[in-house]
Design a protein around this motif. Structure first.
Motif, mmCIF file in Angstrom:
data_model
loop_
_atom_site.group_PDB
_atom_site.id
_atom_site.type_symbol
_atom_site.label_atom_id
_atom_site.label_comp_id
_atom_site.label_asym_id
_atom_site.label_seq_id
_atom_site.Cartn_x
_atom_site.Cartn_y
_atom_site.Cartn_z
ATOM 1 N N SER A 190 2.136 7.762 -4.990
ATOM 2 C CA SER A 190 1.844 6.609 -4.115
ATOM 3 C C SER A 190 1.975 5.308 -4.898
ATOM 4 C CB SER A 190 0.460 6.741 -3.477
ATOM 5 O OG SER A 190 -0.574 6.595 -4.423
ATOM 6 N N GLU A 191 1.596 5.317 -6.159
ATOM 7 C CA GLU A 191 1.747 4.118 -6.982
ATOM 8 C C GLU A 191 3.221 3.848 -7.288
ATOM 9 O OE1 GLU A 191 0.094 1.989 -11.026
ATOM 10 O OE2 GLU A 191 -0.790 3.879 -10.381
ATOM 11 N N ALA A 192 3.987 4.899 -7.584
ATOM 12 C CA ALA A 192 5.421 4.730 -7.871
ATOM 13 C C ALA A 192 6.148 4.163 -6.655
ATOM 14 C CB ALA A 192 6.039 6.055 -8.293
ATOM 15 N N ARG A 193 5.811 4.626 -5.474
ATOM 16 C CA ARG A 193 6.437 4.105 -4.262
ATOM 17 C C ARG A 193 6.136 2.623 -4.092
ATOM 18 N NH1 ARG A 193 5.127 9.325 -0.319
ATOM 19 N NH2 ARG A 193 6.961 10.515 -0.992
ATOM 20 N N ARG A 225 5.947 -12.160 -8.896
ATOM 21 C CA ARG A 225 5.092 -10.976 -9.024
ATOM 22 C C ARG A 225 3.610 -11.316 -8.872
ATOM 23 N NH1 ARG A 225 6.195 -5.804 -10.320
ATOM 24 N NH2 ARG A 225 8.255 -6.242 -11.162
ATOM 25 N N SER A 226 3.218 -12.541 -9.185
ATOM 26 C CA SER A 226 1.808 -12.916 -9.074
ATOM 27 C C SER A 226 1.325 -12.927 -7.620
ATOM 28 C CB SER A 226 1.557 -14.281 -9.718
ATOM 29 O OG SER A 226 2.221 -15.305 -8.989
ATOM 30 N N ARG A 227 2.238 -12.988 -6.671
ATOM 31 C CA ARG A 227 1.867 -12.947 -5.244
ATOM 32 C C ARG A 227 1.638 -11.533 -4.743
ATOM 33 N NH1 ARG A 227 6.408 -15.777 -1.858
ATOM 34 N NH2 ARG A 227 5.039 -15.100 -0.187
ATOM 35 N N ILE A 228 2.074 -10.548 -5.512
ATOM 36 C CA ILE A 228 2.093 -9.162 -5.049
ATOM 37 C C ILE A 228 0.901 -8.389 -5.590
ATOM 38 C CG2 ILE A 228 3.402 -7.007 -5.096
ATOM 39 C CD1 ILE A 228 5.950 -8.754 -5.428
ATOM 40 N N ARG A 229 0.215 -7.695 -4.696
ATOM 41 C CA ARG A 229 -0.885 -6.809 -5.092
ATOM 42 C C ARG A 229 -0.539 -5.392 -4.646
ATOM 43 N NH1 ARG A 229 -6.228 -8.304 -2.579
ATOM 44 N NH2 ARG A 229 -5.825 -6.689 -1.062
ATOM 45 N N ILE A 230 -0.509 -4.486 -5.597
ATOM 46 C CA ILE A 230 -0.180 -3.085 -5.318
ATOM 47 C C ILE A 230 -1.474 -2.316 -5.095
ATOM 48 C CG2 ILE A 230 0.778 -0.987 -6.331
ATOM 49 C CD1 ILE A 230 2.813 -2.787 -7.750
ATOM 50 N N GLU A 231 -1.505 -1.513 -4.008
ATOM 51 C CA GLU A 231 -2.686 -0.734 -3.649
ATOM 52 C C GLU A 231 -2.290 0.718 -3.395
ATOM 53 O OE1 GLU A 231 -4.191 -2.688 -0.160
ATOM 54 O OE2 GLU A 231 -4.657 -4.523 -1.239
ATOM 55 N N PRO A 232 -2.236 1.549 -4.456
ATOM 56 C CA PRO A 232 -1.920 2.958 -4.217
ATOM 57 C C PRO A 232 -3.083 3.617 -3.478
ATOM 58 C CG PRO A 232 -2.267 2.528 -6.567
ATOM 59 C CD PRO A 232 -2.434 1.234 -5.842
ATOM 60 N N ARG A 233 -2.790 4.282 -2.402
ATOM 61 C CA ARG A 233 -3.833 4.908 -1.584
ATOM 62 C C ARG A 233 -3.860 6.426 -1.724
ATOM 63 N NH1 ARG A 233 -6.118 1.253 2.165
ATOM 64 N NH2 ARG A 233 -6.015 -0.728 1.084
ATOM 65 N N GLY A 234 -2.785 7.010 -2.231
ATOM 66 C CA GLY A 234 -2.748 8.455 -2.420
ATOM 67 C C GLY A 234 -2.500 9.188 -1.117
ATOM 68 N N PRO A 235 -2.932 10.448 -1.077
ATOM 69 C CA PRO A 235 -2.617 11.280 0.083
ATOM 70 C C PRO A 235 -3.439 10.912 1.317
ATOM 71 C CG PRO A 235 -3.947 12.512 -1.482
ATOM 72 C CD PRO A 235 -3.637 11.193 -2.122
ATOM 73 N N ARG A 293 4.244 9.737 4.237
ATOM 74 C CA ARG A 293 5.082 9.375 3.093
ATOM 75 C C ARG A 293 5.628 7.967 3.314
ATOM 76 N NH1 ARG A 293 7.152 14.854 4.230
ATOM 77 N NH2 ARG A 293 8.997 13.870 5.127
ATOM 78 N N ARG A 294 4.774 6.977 3.065
ATOM 79 C CA ARG A 294 5.159 5.624 3.412
ATOM 80 C C ARG A 294 4.573 4.589 2.457
ATOM 81 N NH1 ARG A 294 0.642 6.708 6.662
ATOM 82 N NH2 ARG A 294 -0.871 5.010 6.798
ATOM 83 N N VAL A 295 5.120 3.379 2.572
ATOM 84 C CA VAL A 295 4.556 2.188 1.950
ATOM 85 C C VAL A 295 4.426 1.149 3.045
ATOM 86 C CG1 VAL A 295 5.106 0.236 0.448
ATOM 87 C CG2 VAL A 295 5.361 2.545 -0.414
ATOM 88 N N GLU A 296 3.258 0.528 3.115
ATOM 89 C CA GLU A 296 3.037 -0.566 4.055
ATOM 90 C C GLU A 296 3.119 -1.865 3.265
ATOM 91 O OE1 GLU A 296 -0.796 0.151 5.739
ATOM 92 O OE2 GLU A 296 -0.093 1.862 6.923
ATOM 93 N N ARG A 301 0.843 -1.195 0.000
ATOM 94 C CA ARG A 301 0.000 0.000 0.000
ATOM 95 C C ARG A 301 0.882 1.249 0.000
ATOM 96 N NH1 ARG A 301 -3.966 -1.860 4.890
ATOM 97 N NH2 ARG A 301 -5.145 -3.397 3.722
ATOM 98 N N GLY A 302 0.713 2.087 -1.012
ATOM 99 C CA GLY A 302 1.490 3.319 -1.118
ATOM 100 C C GLY A 302 0.699 4.515 -0.651
ATOM 101 N N PHE A 303 1.358 5.409 0.095
ATOM 102 C CA PHE A 303 0.720 6.616 0.628
ATOM 103 C C PHE A 303 1.581 7.836 0.324
ATOM 104 C CE2 PHE A 303 -0.602 3.086 3.261
ATOM 105 C CZ PHE A 303 -1.953 3.298 3.459
ATOM 106 N N THR A 304 0.970 8.994 0.363
ATOM 107 C CA THR A 304 1.693 10.257 0.218
ATOM 108 C C THR A 304 1.157 11.250 1.241
ATOM 109 O OG1 THR A 304 0.124 11.131 -1.396
ATOM 110 C CG2 THR A 304 2.034 9.961 -2.272
ATOM 111 N N ALA A 305 1.907 12.331 1.400
ATOM 112 C CA ALA A 305 1.460 13.436 2.248
ATOM 113 C C ALA A 305 0.360 14.205 1.496
ATOM 114 C CB ALA A 305 2.635 14.357 2.567
#
Length: 130
Positions: free
Chosen positions: A83-86, A101-111, A122-125, A67-71
């Motif tokens: 957030s997606e790039a992170r 890669r098939s095990r990985i799910r990317i979830e951009p969450r934005g600010p 400014r993090r990735v969980e 999960r990607g986050f931004t300020a």
């Protein structure tokens, strides 16, 4: 009536007690922090992601969510992309370390709003299993 119920239930309870339990589900949460307006992993972040990769290798059936986050400063579009790039950069490091890669799910969450200090936004969980 109770005796018949207990007599019928006892063999099932004994069978359940004798069965070997399966492996315990793996669940962990790791957090990688970034500098403002950056998706680059510093040395500490790269080290943490490498540790997560080792745990993921040891548990090959556990899914990985990133999960990607931004300020909150800046435009919504920029923050969504950041957030997606992170999250993608973290996923790329995991894949380079041998995680499919098939095990990985990317979830951009934005600010997200600051919680205590600006760097928390400014993090990735990285969630392994669960």
């Amino acid at each position: 009536m109770r005796r018949r119920f207990l007599a019928a239930a006892l063999p099932m309870l004994a069978l359940a007690a004798c069965q070997t339990p399966g492996p315990a589900p793996v669940a962990s949460r790791s957090v990688v922090f970034f500098t403002a307006d950056s998706a680059a992993l510093d040395e500490n972040a790269a080290s943490l992601v490498s540790e997560v990769a080792e745990r993921a290798k040891a548990n090959p059936s556990a899914p990985v969510r990133i999960r990607g986050f931004t300020a909150p400063e800046g435009s919504a579009g920029f923050n969504r992309s950041l957030s997606e790039a992170r999250a993608r950069n973290v996923a790329d490091v995991l894949v380079a370390a041998g995680i499919d890669r098939s095990r990985i799910r990317i979830e951009p969450r934005g600010p997200v709003a600051f919680e205590m200090i600006p760097t928390e936004s400014r993090r990735v969980e990285i969630l392994l299993g669960g």
